[in-house]
Motif scaffolding. Sequence first.
Motif, PDB file in Angstrom:
ATOM      1  N   ILE A  15       0.870  -1.186   0.000  1.00 48.31           N
ATOM      2  CA  ILE A  15       0.000   0.000   0.000  1.00 48.31           C
ATOM      3  C   ILE A  15       0.899   1.224   0.000  1.00 48.31           C
ATOM      4  O   ILE A  15       1.909   1.276   0.694  1.00 48.31           O
ATOM      5  CB  ILE A  15      -0.910   0.016   1.228  1.00 48.31           C
ATOM      6  CG1 ILE A  15      -1.821  -1.199   1.202  1.00 48.31           C
ATOM      7  CG2 ILE A  15      -1.725   1.283   1.296  1.00 48.31           C
ATOM      8  CD1 ILE A  15      -2.657  -1.333   2.454  1.00 48.31           C
ATOM      9  N   GLN A  16       0.468   2.200  -0.750  1.00 50.74           N
ATOM     10  CA  GLN A  16       1.203   3.471  -0.803  1.00 50.74           C
ATOM     11  C   GLN A  16       0.328   4.538  -0.155  1.00 50.74           C
ATOM     12  O   GLN A  16      -0.827   4.688  -0.518  1.00 50.74           O
ATOM     13  CB  GLN A  16       1.497   3.798  -2.263  1.00 50.74           C
ATOM     14  CG  GLN A  16       2.111   5.151  -2.460  1.00 50.74           C
ATOM     15  CD  GLN A  16       2.422   5.361  -3.932  1.00 50.74           C
ATOM     16  OE1 GLN A  16       2.980   4.484  -4.608  1.00 50.74           O
ATOM     17  NE2 GLN A  16       2.050   6.519  -4.435  1.00 50.74           N
ATOM     18  N   ILE A  17       0.872   5.271   0.795  1.00 50.25           N
ATOM     19  CA  ILE A  17       0.129   6.336   1.488  1.00 50.25           C
ATOM     20  C   ILE A  17       0.869   7.643   1.260  1.00 50.25           C
ATOM     21  O   ILE A  17       2.064   7.748   1.539  1.00 50.25           O
ATOM     22  CB  ILE A  17       0.026   6.059   3.004  1.00 50.25           C
ATOM     23  CG1 ILE A  17      -0.701   4.742   3.252  1.00 50.25           C
ATOM     24  CG2 ILE A  17      -0.672   7.197   3.714  1.00 50.25           C
ATOM     25  CD1 ILE A  17      -0.723   4.325   4.699  1.00 50.25           C
ATOM     26  N   GLN A  18       0.120   8.610   0.741  1.00 52.54           N
ATOM     27  CA  GLN A  18       0.669   9.960   0.578  1.00 52.54           C
ATOM     28  C   GLN A  18      -0.177  10.901   1.435  1.00 52.54           C
ATOM     29  O   GLN A  18      -1.400  10.868   1.349  1.00 52.54           O
ATOM     30  CB  GLN A  18       0.632  10.387  -0.884  1.00 52.54           C
ATOM     31  CG  GLN A  18       1.643   9.674  -1.729  1.00 52.54           C
ATOM     32  CD  GLN A  18       1.626  10.205  -3.145  1.00 52.54           C
ATOM     33  OE1 GLN A  18       0.712  10.896  -3.554  1.00 52.54           O
ATOM     34  NE2 GLN A  18       2.661   9.861  -3.893  1.00 52.54           N
ATOM     35  N   MET A 172      -2.649   1.493  -4.133  1.00 55.80           N
ATOM     36  CA  MET A 172      -1.874   0.255  -4.180  1.00 55.80           C
ATOM     37  C   MET A 172      -0.599   0.520  -4.955  1.00 55.80           C
ATOM     38  O   MET A 172      -0.635   0.926  -6.103  1.00 55.80           O
ATOM     39  CB  MET A 172      -2.660  -0.859  -4.875  1.00 55.80           C
ATOM     40  CG  MET A 172      -3.872  -1.348  -4.111  1.00 55.80           C
ATOM     41  SD  MET A 172      -3.511  -2.133  -2.574  1.00 55.80           S
ATOM     42  CE  MET A 172      -2.744  -3.628  -3.128  1.00 55.80           C
ATOM     43  N   LYS A 173       0.461   0.353  -4.289  1.00 62.59           N
ATOM     44  CA  LYS A 173       1.743   0.520  -4.947  1.00 62.59           C
ATOM     45  C   LYS A 173       2.065  -0.757  -5.734  1.00 62.59           C
ATOM     46  O   LYS A 173       2.582  -0.715  -6.843  1.00 62.59           O
ATOM     47  CB  LYS A 173       2.823   0.822  -3.909  1.00 62.59           C
ATOM     48  CG  LYS A 173       4.177   1.055  -4.504  1.00 62.59           C
ATOM     49  CD  LYS A 173       5.154   1.412  -3.399  1.00 62.59           C
ATOM     50  CE  LYS A 173       6.515   1.721  -3.983  1.00 62.59           C
ATOM     51  NZ  LYS A 173       7.487   2.001  -2.945  1.00 62.59           N
ATOM     52  N   GLN A 174       1.717  -1.876  -5.161  1.00 65.36           N
ATOM     53  CA  GLN A 174       2.003  -3.156  -5.792  1.00 65.36           C
ATOM     54  C   GLN A 174       0.895  -4.105  -5.394  1.00 65.36           C
ATOM     55  O   GLN A 174       0.570  -4.207  -4.227  1.00 65.36           O
ATOM     56  CB  GLN A 174       3.373  -3.650  -5.303  1.00 65.36           C
ATOM     57  CG  GLN A 174       3.759  -5.002  -5.796  1.00 65.36           C
ATOM     58  CD  GLN A 174       5.152  -5.361  -5.265  1.00 65.36           C
ATOM     59  OE1 GLN A 174       6.029  -4.520  -5.217  1.00 65.36           O
ATOM     60  NE2 GLN A 174       5.327  -6.592  -4.891  1.00 65.36           N
ATOM     61  N   HIS A 175       0.302  -4.782  -6.399  1.00 66.34           N
ATOM     62  CA  HIS A 175      -0.760  -5.751  -6.119  1.00 66.34           C
ATOM     63  C   HIS A 175      -0.119  -7.069  -5.713  1.00 66.34           C
ATOM     64  O   HIS A 175       1.009  -7.369  -6.082  1.00 66.34           O
ATOM     65  CB  HIS A 175      -1.641  -5.963  -7.355  1.00 66.34           C
ATOM     66  CG  HIS A 175      -2.495  -4.759  -7.643  1.00 66.34           C
ATOM     67  ND1 HIS A 175      -3.644  -4.491  -6.981  1.00 66.34           N
ATOM     68  CD2 HIS A 175      -2.338  -3.743  -8.553  1.00 66.34           C
ATOM     69  CE1 HIS A 175      -4.176  -3.407  -7.457  1.00 66.34           C
ATOM     70  NE2 HIS A 175      -3.388  -2.914  -8.425  1.00 66.34           N
ATOM     71  N   HIS A 176      -0.893  -7.857  -5.024  1.00 60.98           N
ATOM     72  CA  HIS A 176      -0.368  -9.171  -4.654  1.00 60.98           C
ATOM     73  C   HIS A 176      -0.394 -10.065  -5.907  1.00 60.98           C
ATOM     74  O   HIS A 176      -1.241  -9.901  -6.792  1.00 60.98           O
ATOM     75  CB  HIS A 176      -1.174  -9.775  -3.499  1.00 60.98           C
ATOM     76  CG  HIS A 176      -2.566 -10.137  -3.865  1.00 60.98           C
ATOM     77  ND1 HIS A 176      -3.568  -9.228  -4.015  1.00 60.98           N
ATOM     78  CD2 HIS A 176      -3.098 -11.352  -4.174  1.00 60.98           C
ATOM     79  CE1 HIS A 176      -4.679  -9.843  -4.368  1.00 60.98           C
ATOM     80  NE2 HIS A 176      -4.412 -11.155  -4.477  1.00 60.98           N
ATOM     81  N   ASN A 177       0.488 -10.965  -5.901  1.00 62.26           N
ATOM     82  CA  ASN A 177       0.607 -11.856  -7.080  1.00 62.26           C
ATOM     83  C   ASN A 177       1.153 -13.206  -6.605  1.00 62.26           C
ATOM     84  O   ASN A 177       2.053 -13.257  -5.787  1.00 62.26           O
ATOM     85  CB  ASN A 177       1.557 -11.240  -8.099  1.00 62.26           C
ATOM     86  CG  ASN A 177       1.524 -11.966  -9.405  1.00 62.26           C
ATOM     87  OD1 ASN A 177       0.632 -12.764  -9.660  1.00 62.26           O
ATOM     88  ND2 ASN A 177       2.513 -11.712 -10.238  1.00 62.26           N
TER      89      ASN A 177
END
Length: 187
Positions: A15-18, A172-177
């Motif tokens: 997760i990306q928080i700004q 979402m900075k990066q989704h799960h995969n």
Amino acid sequence: MRLPQIRLESQRAEIQIQQSAGKQEIRQPKADMTIQQPKAELSITTSSSKLQIDQTQAWEDMNLMHIFKRNDRFAQEGRSAAQEGMGRRAQQGTEMMRIENEGNPLVNQAVTNGHTPMKALGIKFIPSQFAVKTSYQPSEVKIEVQTNKPIIESTVNKPEHTYERSQLEISMKQHHNLDIDFINLYS
């Protein structure tokens, strides 16, 4: 022997928080105030002072008196001089009636009546001491002061408050995969 393999590769979600900072400003304006000081009320009243000077006796001592007073004094002096003269003549007549007694009344009366008595010498202050009478009543001063309270008017100003919320962006900075590979090694 070669066994089949399962290969799992996973990638976790990120997760990306700004966040932008919030702003808060609080400003307190000064109160509006007016102060008035009414003048005090002052009243001063004075009564007149009185000075009385009585010079009557001083003028009389200098023989400068009112004519009515002078006439009264001369009349009294004449009355007393007449009474003295009558008393002296009555006494001398009595002495003459008793001429047979010892003494020589004719000679004594001739000496007494023939010569004026000597005047006494002495210092006399004109006017006499304390001939001028004075009385003084001082003035009375009344001071009345009425103070007036100050007039204070104040208006309280409310604080000025500004607030800007902080901005929060979550993405979402990066989704799960999850990658699953199955490798068959028999072939």
